[in-house]
Design a protein around this motif. Structure first.
Motif, PDB file in Angstrom:
ATOM      1  N   GLU A 193       0.849  -1.186   0.000  1.00 30.95           N
ATOM      2  CA  GLU A 193       0.000   0.000   0.000  1.00 30.95           C
ATOM      3  C   GLU A 193       0.890   1.244   0.000  1.00 30.95           C
ATOM      4  O   GLU A 193       1.813   1.349   0.812  1.00 30.95           O
ATOM      5  CB  GLU A 193      -0.910   0.000   1.237  1.00 30.95           C
ATOM      6  N   PHE A 194       0.623   2.155  -0.925  1.00 32.62           N
ATOM      7  CA  PHE A 194       1.435   3.373  -0.998  1.00 32.62           C
ATOM      8  C   PHE A 194       0.598   4.516  -1.559  1.00 32.62           C
ATOM      9  O   PHE A 194      -0.504   4.313  -2.090  1.00 32.62           O
ATOM     10  CB  PHE A 194       2.691   3.152  -1.844  1.00 32.62           C
ATOM     11  N   ASN A 195       1.158   5.719  -1.433  1.00 33.40           N
ATOM     12  CA  ASN A 195       0.477   6.937  -1.879  1.00 33.40           C
ATOM     13  C   ASN A 195       0.793   7.189  -3.352  1.00 33.40           C
ATOM     14  O   ASN A 195       1.913   7.588  -3.694  1.00 33.40           O
ATOM     15  CB  ASN A 195       0.924   8.118  -1.022  1.00 33.40           C
ATOM     16  N   LEU A 196      -0.168   6.943  -4.223  1.00 35.08           N
ATOM     17  CA  LEU A 196       0.052   7.118  -5.657  1.00 35.08           C
ATOM     18  C   LEU A 196       0.277   8.593  -6.000  1.00 35.08           C
ATOM     19  O   LEU A 196       1.029   8.913  -6.918  1.00 35.08           O
ATOM     20  CB  LEU A 196      -1.155   6.573  -6.439  1.00 35.08           C
ATOM     21  N   PHE A 197      -0.370   9.479  -5.253  1.00 37.23           N
ATOM     22  CA  PHE A 197      -0.197  10.913  -5.487  1.00 37.23           C
ATOM     23  C   PHE A 197       1.283  11.293  -5.364  1.00 37.23           C
ATOM     24  O   PHE A 197       1.835  12.008  -6.200  1.00 37.23           O
ATOM     25  CB  PHE A 197      -1.042  11.700  -4.476  1.00 37.23           C
ATOM     26  N   GLN A 198       1.930  10.791  -4.320  1.00 35.28           N
ATOM     27  CA  GLN A 198       3.337  11.083  -4.097  1.00 35.28           C
ATOM     28  C   GLN A 198       4.205  10.465  -5.191  1.00 35.28           C
ATOM     29  O   GLN A 198       5.187  11.071  -5.635  1.00 35.28           O
ATOM     30  CB  GLN A 198       3.772  10.537  -2.731  1.00 35.28           C
ATOM     31  N   LEU A 199       3.840   9.261  -5.657  1.00 32.50           N
ATOM     32  CA  LEU A 199       4.606   8.610  -6.719  1.00 32.50           C
ATOM     33  C   LEU A 199       4.565   9.441  -8.002  1.00 32.50           C
ATOM     34  O   LEU A 199       5.588   9.603  -8.681  1.00 32.50           O
ATOM     35  CB  LEU A 199       4.056   7.205  -6.971  1.00 32.50           C
ATOM     36  N   ILE A 200       3.390   9.985  -8.355  1.00 30.97           N
ATOM     37  CA  ILE A 200       3.273  10.815  -9.561  1.00 30.97           C
ATOM     38  C   ILE A 200       4.108  12.086  -9.413  1.00 30.97           C
ATOM     39  O   ILE A 200       4.772  12.525 -10.367  1.00 30.97           O
ATOM     40  CB  ILE A 200       1.803  11.169  -9.841  1.00 30.97           C
ATOM     41  N   GLU A 201       4.107  12.671  -8.229  1.00 32.69           N
ATOM     42  CA  GLU A 201       4.930  13.856  -8.000  1.00 32.69           C
ATOM     43  C   GLU A 201       6.411  13.540  -8.182  1.00 32.69           C
ATOM     44  O   GLU A 201       7.170  14.344  -8.733  1.00 32.69           O
ATOM     45  CB  GLU A 201       4.675  14.412  -6.600  1.00 32.69           C
ATOM     46  N   ASP A 202       6.836  12.355  -7.737  1.00 37.27           N
ATOM     47  CA  ASP A 202       8.231  11.944  -7.910  1.00 37.27           C
ATOM     48  C   ASP A 202       8.570  11.777  -9.393  1.00 37.27           C
ATOM     49  O   ASP A 202       9.672  12.130  -9.832  1.00 37.27           O
ATOM     50  CB  ASP A 202       8.494  10.629  -7.167  1.00 37.27           C
ATOM     51  N   VAL A 203       7.627  11.227 -10.154  1.00 33.21           N
ATOM     52  CA  VAL A 203       7.831  11.076 -11.602  1.00 33.21           C
ATOM     53  C   VAL A 203       7.972  12.448 -12.255  1.00 33.21           C
ATOM     54  O   VAL A 203       8.871  12.672 -13.082  1.00 33.21           O
ATOM     55  CB  VAL A 203       6.663  10.295 -12.243  1.00 33.21           C
ATOM     56  N   PHE A 204       7.107  13.381 -11.872  1.00 34.81           N
ATOM     57  CA  PHE A 204       7.176  14.739 -12.424  1.00 34.81           C
ATOM     58  C   PHE A 204       8.506  15.406 -12.091  1.00 34.81           C
ATOM     59  O   PHE A 204       9.115  16.072 -12.934  1.00 34.81           O
ATOM     60  CB  PHE A 204       6.021  15.580 -11.890  1.00 34.81           C
ATOM     61  N   LYS A 219       1.085  18.769 -15.037  1.00 36.99           N
ATOM     62  CA  LYS A 219       0.037  19.184 -14.108  1.00 36.99           C
ATOM     63  C   LYS A 219      -0.601  17.966 -13.449  1.00 36.99           C
ATOM     64  O   LYS A 219      -0.972  17.006 -14.108  1.00 36.99           O
ATOM     65  CB  LYS A 219      -1.026  19.987 -14.853  1.00 36.99           C
ATOM     66  N   LEU A 220      -0.724  18.034 -12.122  1.00 32.72           N
ATOM     67  CA  LEU A 220      -1.350  16.959 -11.346  1.00 32.72           C
ATOM     68  C   LEU A 220      -2.672  17.473 -10.794  1.00 32.72           C
ATOM     69  O   LEU A 220      -2.713  18.462 -10.058  1.00 32.72           O
ATOM     70  CB  LEU A 220      -0.421  16.539 -10.201  1.00 32.72           C
ATOM     71  N   ASN A 221      -3.745  16.814 -11.177  1.00 33.87           N
ATOM     72  CA  ASN A 221      -5.078  17.219 -10.719  1.00 33.87           C
ATOM     73  C   ASN A 221      -5.249  16.794  -9.267  1.00 33.87           C
ATOM     74  O   ASN A 221      -5.591  15.655  -8.963  1.00 33.87           O
ATOM     75  CB  ASN A 221      -6.150  16.576 -11.599  1.00 33.87           C
ATOM     76  N   LYS A 222      -5.007  17.710  -8.358  1.00 37.94           N
ATOM     77  CA  LYS A 222      -4.960  17.364  -6.937  1.00 37.94           C
ATOM     78  C   LYS A 222      -6.342  17.122  -6.346  1.00 37.94           C
ATOM     79  O   LYS A 222      -6.497  16.352  -5.426  1.00 37.94           O
ATOM     80  CB  LYS A 222      -4.248  18.489  -6.168  1.00 37.94           C
ATOM     81  N   SER A 223      -7.361  17.801  -6.835  1.00 35.17           N
ATOM     82  CA  SER A 223      -8.730  17.721  -6.299  1.00 35.17           C
ATOM     83  C   SER A 223      -8.767  17.877  -4.784  1.00 35.17           C
ATOM     84  O   SER A 223      -9.544  17.220  -4.111  1.00 35.17           O
ATOM     85  CB  SER A 223      -9.426  16.421  -6.637  1.00 35.17           C
ATOM     86  N   GLY A 224      -7.887  18.697  -4.249  1.00 29.63           N
ATOM     87  CA  GLY A 224      -7.912  18.979  -2.814  1.00 29.63           C
ATOM     88  C   GLY A 224      -7.320  17.887  -1.962  1.00 29.63           C
ATOM     89  O   GLY A 224      -7.352  17.961  -0.742  1.00 29.63           O
ATOM     90  N   GLU A 225      -6.798  16.810  -2.563  1.00 30.94           N
ATOM     91  CA  GLU A 225      -6.255  15.699  -1.789  1.00 30.94           C
ATOM     92  C   GLU A 225      -4.805  15.433  -2.160  1.00 30.94           C
ATOM     93  O   GLU A 225      -4.400  15.641  -3.294  1.00 30.94           O
ATOM     94  CB  GLU A 225      -7.071  14.419  -2.024  1.00 30.94           C
ATOM     95  N   LYS A 226      -4.059  14.984  -1.174  1.00 29.20           N
ATOM     96  CA  LYS A 226      -2.684  14.572  -1.433  1.00 29.20           C
ATOM     97  C   LYS A 226      -2.436  13.153  -0.945  1.00 29.20           C
ATOM     98  O   LYS A 226      -1.310  12.702  -0.900  1.00 29.20           O
ATOM     99  CB  LYS A 226      -1.714  15.545  -0.754  1.00 29.20           C
ATOM    100  N   GLN A 227      -3.518  12.484  -0.586  1.00 31.56           N
ATOM    101  CA  GLN A 227      -3.440  11.085  -0.166  1.00 31.56           C
ATOM    102  C   GLN A 227      -4.283  10.248  -1.104  1.00 31.56           C
ATOM    103  O   GLN A 227      -5.503  10.408  -1.150  1.00 31.56           O
ATOM    104  CB  GLN A 227      -3.937  10.922   1.276  1.00 31.56           C
ATOM    105  N   LEU A 228      -3.637   9.392  -1.872  1.00 35.28           N
ATOM    106  CA  LEU A 228      -4.343   8.519  -2.809  1.00 35.28           C
ATOM    107  C   LEU A 228      -3.754   7.129  -2.645  1.00 35.28           C
ATOM    108  O   LEU A 228      -2.873   6.722  -3.400  1.00 35.28           O
ATOM    109  CB  LEU A 228      -4.175   9.033  -4.234  1.00 35.28           C
ATOM    110  N   MET A 229      -4.213   6.415  -1.633  1.00 39.01           N
ATOM    111  CA  MET A 229      -3.613   5.129  -1.273  1.00 39.01           C
ATOM    112  C   MET A 229      -4.097   4.016  -2.215  1.00 39.01           C
ATOM    113  O   MET A 229      -5.309   3.831  -2.399  1.00 39.01           O
ATOM    114  CB  MET A 229      -3.953   4.773   0.170  1.00 39.01           C
ATOM    115  N   VAL A 230      -3.157   3.304  -2.810  1.00 41.02           N
ATOM    116  CA  VAL A 230      -3.478   2.208  -3.724  1.00 41.02           C
ATOM    117  C   VAL A 230      -2.656   0.977  -3.340  1.00 41.02           C
ATOM    118  O   VAL A 230      -1.675   1.074  -2.598  1.00 41.02           O
ATOM    119  CB  VAL A 230      -3.179   2.583  -5.193  1.00 41.02           C
TER     120      VAL A 230
END
Length: 345
Positions: A193-204, A219-230
Motif C-alpha cells: 500500500e502506498f500513496n500514488l499521489f506522491q509517486l506521480i509527483e516523484d515522476v514529475f 500538471k497533477l489534478n490534486k482535487s484537494g487531496e494529497k493522499q491517494l492510497m493504492v
C-alpha cells in the motif's frame, strides 16, 4: 433423399425384398387360407428382421464412426459422450461434427499464420534495433584502430559515442528480458500500500528538466487531496507512469501540457495520463502495445526509445490484474487510462 437415414434405408430395402419374394411364392404355390397365415407370420418376421438388421448395422456403423469422433476431438476421454445418438443418423452427426471441427481448425490455422507473421515482424524489428548501435560501435572502433586513437580530438569523442551505443544495446536487452519474464510469469509483483499521489509527483520531479526543454507543463489534478492510497508494486508502477509521462513529453507539442487526473471508481481508482500532443492515428491505435511497434518510426528513434516501453507498461498493468486503455485524436492529443485497486486504509 436428403432426409433418408440409415434406419429408413434398411427398413425400405428389407420391405421391398420380402414383399417381392413372398409375392412370388404366394401367387405360385399356396391356397388363400395358407396365404393369410403366412402373411401374418411374414409380417412378424419382417418386423423382427428389420429391427435386428437395423440394430446390428447401426452398431457396425458406429463402431467405424466413433474412431472418427476420437480423432476429431484429439482423443480426449471427456468428449466421447459426443458420439452419435442411437436415435439419430450417424452420418448426419459425423457431418455436423466434421464441419465444426473444420471451422475450428481453419480458425487455428489463421491464428498460426498471424502469429508467424508477428514472429517474423518481431525478429526483423529486433535485428533492426540492435543493428544500428552495433554498426555504430563497429565504425567507431575501426576508426580508432586505423589511427584515430592517437588523435586527441577524436579518440575520447568516439569512445563516448561507443559507450552510448553500448548503453542503448543494454537497454534493449534488459527491456526484452523484462517482457520475457512478464510473459512467462517469472516476474513477481510485490504488492504494498502506498500513496500514488506522491509517486506521480516523484515522476514529475524526475522528468522536470525534460519537460522544461520543450516548455511542457506537467500538471497533477490534486482535487484537494494529497493522499491517494493504492495497492500495487510501487517500483513497477513507477516504471509504468514514468514511461507514459516521458512519452507524453517526447510526442508533445512545444508549449503543451501533460495532465494526470484521478477518478474514484468504488473499490478502484481510474488514473488518466493525458496530453495535447501530436496524437496517434486510428490505424495505429490497435498496435501501439506491440513490441517494437512505432506509430511514428522516424521520430521515435530520434527520441531514443527502444520501442518496448508501452509493451512493458501493458504487461505490468496486466500483472496487477488491472486494465490499460488508450484513446487518441490525431493532431490533438492522447489519453491513457489505468485502473488500480484502492488501499485498505
Amino acid at each position: 433423399m436428403k432426409n433418408i437415414t440409415s434406419k429408413k434405408l434398411i427398413a425400405l430395402s428389407t420391405s421391398i425384398y420380402f414383399f417381392l419374394t413372398i409375392s412370388f411364392f404366394l401367387v405360385n404355390y399356396f391356397s388363400p387360407d395358407i396365404i393369410v397365415s403366412l402373411i401374418i407370420s411374414i409380417l412378424a418376421l419382417l418386423l423382427i428382421y428389420g429391427f435386428y438388421a437395423g440394430y446390428f448395422i447401426n452398431r457396425f456403423i458406429k463402431s467405424k464412426v466413433n474412431p472418427i469422433y476420437k480423432t476429431i476431438h484429439h482423443f480426449k476421454p471427456s468428449v466421447l459422450g459426443l458420439a452419435p445418438d442411437n436415435d439419430k443418423d450417424p452420418f448426419t452427426e459425423v457431418n455436423r461434427e466434421v464441419a465444426t471441427w473444420m471451422q475450428g481448425k481453419t480458425k487455428e490455422i489463421q491464428q498460426l499464420r498471424q502469429m508467424e507473421k508477428y514472429r517474423k515482424e518481431f525478429l526483423g524489428n529486433v535485428s533492426h534495433e540492435l543493428k544500428t548501435p552495433i554498426f555504430n560501435i563497429q565504425g567507431y572502433i575501426l576508426t580508432l584502430l586505423d589511427g584515430g586513437i592517437e588523435d586527441k580530438d577524436i579518440n575520447m569523442l568516439y569512445l563516448h559515442r561507443t559507450e552510448k551505443s553500448i548503453d542503448r544495446m543494454i537497454t534493449i536487452i534488459e527491456d526484452l528480458e523484462s517482457i520475457s519474464k512478464l510473459e512467462a510469469g517469472e516476474l513477481e509483483i510485490d504488492l504494498e500500500e502506498f500513496n500514488l499521489f506522491q509517486l506521480i509527483e516523484d515522476v514529475f520531479d524526475l522528468q522536470e528538466i525534460r519537460a522544461t526543454h520543450k516548455n511542457i507543463e506537467l500538471k497533477l489534478n490534486k482535487s484537494g487531496e494529497k493522499q491517494l492510497m493504492v495497492m500495487g508494486d510501487k517500483q513497477r508502477l513507477f516504471q509504468v507512469f514514468s514511461n507514459l509521462v516521458v512519452n507524453s513529453i517526447n510526442y508533445g507539442k512545444l508549449g503543451g501540457k501533460t495532465t494526470v487526473n484521478f477518478y474514484d471508481m468504488d473499490n478502484r481508482y481510474l488514473i488518466e495520463i493525458k496530453d495535447n500532443g501530436i496524437g496517434i492515428k486510428q490505424s495505429d491505435l490497435p498496435r501501439i502495445f506491440e513490441r517494437f511497434y512505432r506509430a511514428d518510426k522516424s521520430r521515435s528513434r530520434e527520441q531514443g526509445g527502444t520501442g518496448l516501453g508501452l509493451a512493458i507498461v501493458k504487461h505490468l498493468i496486466e500483472a496487477h490484474n488491472q486494465t490499460i486503455n488508450v484513446t487518441s485524436t490525431y493532431g490533438s492529443g492522447t489519453s491513457f487510462t489505468i485502473t488500480l485497486d484502492k488501499g485498505k486504509h
